[in-house]
Design an enzyme around this catalytic site. Structure first.
Site, mmCIF file in Angstrom:
data_model
loop_
_atom_site.group_PDB
_atom_site.id
_atom_site.type_symbol
_atom_site.label_atom_id
_atom_site.label_comp_id
_atom_site.label_asym_id
_atom_site.label_seq_id
_atom_site.Cartn_x
_atom_site.Cartn_y
_atom_site.Cartn_z
ATOM 1 N N ARG A 1 0.436 10.479 -0.068
ATOM 2 C CA ARG A 1 0.778 11.581 0.845
ATOM 3 C C ARG A 1 2.014 12.332 0.399
ATOM 4 N NH1 ARG A 1 0.475 8.572 6.681
ATOM 5 N NH2 ARG A 1 -1.267 7.246 6.106
ATOM 6 N N GLU B 1 0.851 -1.196 0.000
ATOM 7 C CA GLU B 1 0.000 0.000 0.000
ATOM 8 C C GLU B 1 0.882 1.240 0.000
ATOM 9 O OE1 GLU B 1 -2.719 0.414 3.360
ATOM 10 O OE2 GLU B 1 -2.688 2.588 3.111
ATOM 11 N N LYS C 1 -11.048 -1.339 7.034
ATOM 12 C CA LYS C 1 -9.794 -1.042 7.743
ATOM 13 C C LYS C 1 -10.202 -0.512 9.117
ATOM 14 C CE LYS C 1 -6.338 2.675 7.361
ATOM 15 N NZ LYS C 1 -5.052 2.952 6.713
ATOM 16 N N THR D 1 -4.481 6.278 1.839
ATOM 17 C CA THR D 1 -4.866 7.664 2.129
ATOM 18 C C THR D 1 -5.759 8.232 1.017
ATOM 19 O OG1 THR D 1 -2.571 7.817 2.975
ATOM 20 C CG2 THR D 1 -3.942 9.736 3.280
HETATM 21 C C1 3PG Z 1 -0.758 5.241 8.375
HETATM 22 O O1 3PG Z 1 -1.798 5.767 8.148
HETATM 23 O O2 3PG Z 1 0.311 5.861 8.412
HETATM 24 C C2 3PG Z 1 -0.798 3.763 8.500
HETATM 25 O O3 3PG Z 1 -1.943 3.364 9.098
HETATM 26 C C3 3PG Z 1 0.401 3.190 9.128
HETATM 27 O O4 3PG Z 1 0.448 3.457 10.453
HETATM 28 P P1 3PG Z 1 1.772 3.081 11.266
HETATM 29 O O5 3PG Z 1 2.834 4.020 10.767
HETATM 30 O O6 3PG Z 1 1.404 3.303 12.702
HETATM 31 O O7 3PG Z 1 2.083 1.651 10.953
#
Ligand code: 3PG
Length: 219
Positions: free
Chosen positions: A57, A53, A140, A80
């Site tokens: 961002r 994934e 999720k 995201t």
């Molecule tokens: C995020 O949105 O950054 C992901 O869910 C990953 O989260 P993490 O960095 O706590 O694994």
């Protein structure tokens, strides 16, 4: 399953589950340097984590997805995802699935026009039920640790038996197994397999080793 929940086929949950189940740990990737994309994806796939994934961002996230998609065996998803525009961009970049931190009515509706499936984010029973009413049964759970972690997912099992989850947010090598052992957890997502310092120093052997360890947790 409740007939109202079955009525909408917005999300082909079975197909999406089949896709992500290939490896039960999904690396959540925040990357802007396109040069890192191929070797990082190769390291993750070599370590057994082929479902990736890439979060939308960073300015180059779509280019990163395109590069990673060229790696043999890699299955790319976008993360995201917060708009219809993000969805169109994801499809254009070769994504096979999309992940969102939330599940707004507008977003869920927009996903119905897409051929690639959306994994929407929820944090509470009401949010989960709203998504389920629109046909989304694989969700999720975000941000997993901050929302109460495995305790909450266990508490969802009896009143929300049709729903299954991918917890993300605060999941790590030390707690991933606790999540993966729950009957309503399909897979987990997390950024721990791609530490920023390993990327910076282009230590792809370390990333492969972390992926290998993470993959063992999901077997
Ligand atoms: C995020 O949105 O950054 C992901 O869910 C990953 O989260 P993490 O960095 O706590 O694994």
């Amino acid at each position: 399953m409740d007939s109202e929940w079955r009525a909408h086929m917005a999300q082909n949950a079975e197909q999406l589950i089949e896709t992500v189940k290939q490896a039960r740990v999904i690396p959540v990737i925040i990357m802007d340097d396109v040069d890192q994309a191929r070797p990082a994806a190769e390291a993750l796939v070599a370590g057994g984590l082929n479902v990736l994934e890439v979060t939308l961002r960073t300015p180059n996230a779509l280019k990163v997805i395109e590069e990673m998609a060229k790696v043999d065996g890699a299955v790319l998803g976008s993360g995201t995802v917060r708009s219809a525009e993000h969805m169109r961009q994801s499809a254009g970049a070769g994504c096979q699935f999309m992940v969102s931190p939330g599940a707004t009515p507008k977003l869920l509706e927009a996903a119905e026009d897409m051929t690639i499936p959306l994994l929407p984010g929820i944090g509470s029973p009401t949010e989960a039920m709203i998504a389920a009413e629109r046909g989304y049964t694989f969700l999720k759970f975000f941000p997993a640790e901050a929302m109460g972690g495995t305790k909450v997912l266990k508490a969802f099992q009896s009143p929300l038996p049709e729903l299954v989850f991918c917890p993300t947010g605060g999941v790590s090598a030390s707690n991933a197994m606790d999540y993966l052992s729950l009957s309503n957890v399909v897979c987990v997502g997390g950024s721990w397999v791609l530490p920023a310092d390993a990327l910076e120093s282009r230590d792809f052997n370390r990333i492969e080793a972390l992926a290998r360890e993470a993959n063992l947790l999901g077997l």
